[in-house]
Design an enzyme around this catalytic site. Structure first.
Site, PDB file in Angstrom:
ATOM      1  N   CYS A   9     -26.601  15.884  42.785  1.00  0.00           N
ATOM      2  CA  CYS A   9     -25.470  15.557  43.548  1.00  0.00           C
ATOM      3  C   CYS A   9     -24.055  16.625  43.080  1.00  0.00           C
ATOM      4  O   CYS A   9     -24.321  17.464  42.287  1.00  0.00           O
ATOM      5  CB  CYS A   9     -25.160  14.223  43.836  1.00  0.00           C
ATOM      6  SG  CYS A   9     -24.281  13.395  42.274  1.00  0.00           S
ATOM      7  N   ASN A  12     -22.455  14.210  39.532  1.00  0.00           N
ATOM      8  CA  ASN A  12     -23.582  13.536  38.817  1.00  0.00           C
ATOM      9  C   ASN A  12     -22.901  12.262  38.217  1.00  0.00           C
ATOM     10  O   ASN A  12     -23.318  11.918  37.273  1.00  0.00           O
ATOM     11  CB  ASN A  12     -23.911  14.408  37.483  1.00  0.00           C
ATOM     12  CG  ASN A  12     -25.302  13.775  37.088  1.00  0.00           C
ATOM     13  OD1 ASN A  12     -25.680  13.823  35.792  1.00  0.00           O
ATOM     14  ND2 ASN A  12     -26.294  13.023  37.857  1.00  0.00           N
TER      15      ASN A  12
END
Length: 161
Positions: A9, A12
């Site tokens: 993502c 994180n």
């Protein structure tokens, strides 16, 4: 056979560590930790070394899922070679990874791509919207379907465990 999965993502600290923790929990229940390894990373470097966001820790704790030894890190060059599956949370993560991609043959998929018929394609970032429960529900569903996909694709049966 060893299968390696990396969840990615933005920073994180919310979605990808949530996915890592949920997936590890599922692997423990199914006795697949020796066959499937999992990690998480972010496209950005803002939170390197930090624990998951408080909202992520709270929701995982409430669900009885450990986030022990999960700390934010940034995607590294070696990850392209080390992992078999790179699973992102949203379309922006794909775009960021494509800029960094050193292995043009690597397949990058969104987690919710594994949920057939899903009305949602991207897991919204609870860092910005505060809705950790909704992110958890989407990630849980995605992880359940990803695990089923891996079991079918790699013909993981009870005999192989």
């Amino acid at each position: 056979m060893l299968i390696r999965v990396l969840f990615v993502c933005l920073g994180n600290i919310c979605r990808s560590p949530m996915a890592e923790a949920i997936f590890k929990h599922m692997l423990e229940i199914e006795n697949l930790t020796s066959i499937i390894q999992v990690d998480s990373a972010g496209t950005g470097d803002w939170h390197i070394g930090k624990q998951p966001h408080r909202g992520t820790r709270n929701i995982l704790g409430n669900k009885g899922i450990s986030y022990k030894n999960i700390y934010a890190r940034q995607m590294e060059k070696n990850d392209w070679k080390k992992f078999d599956y790179i699973i992102v949370m949203d379309e922006q993560n794909i775009k960021e990874l494509q800029k960094l991609q050193s292995n043009k043959g690597m397949t990058i998929a969104r987690l919710l791509d594994f949920v057939e018929g899903s009305q949602v394609c991207n897991v919204p970032d609870p860092y910005f919207n505060g809705d950790f429960e909704y992110a958890y529900q989407l990630i849980l569903s995605g992880c359940q379907h990803l695990l089923q996909f891996l079991k079918e694709s790699h013909q993981l049966t009870d005999k192989e465990r």
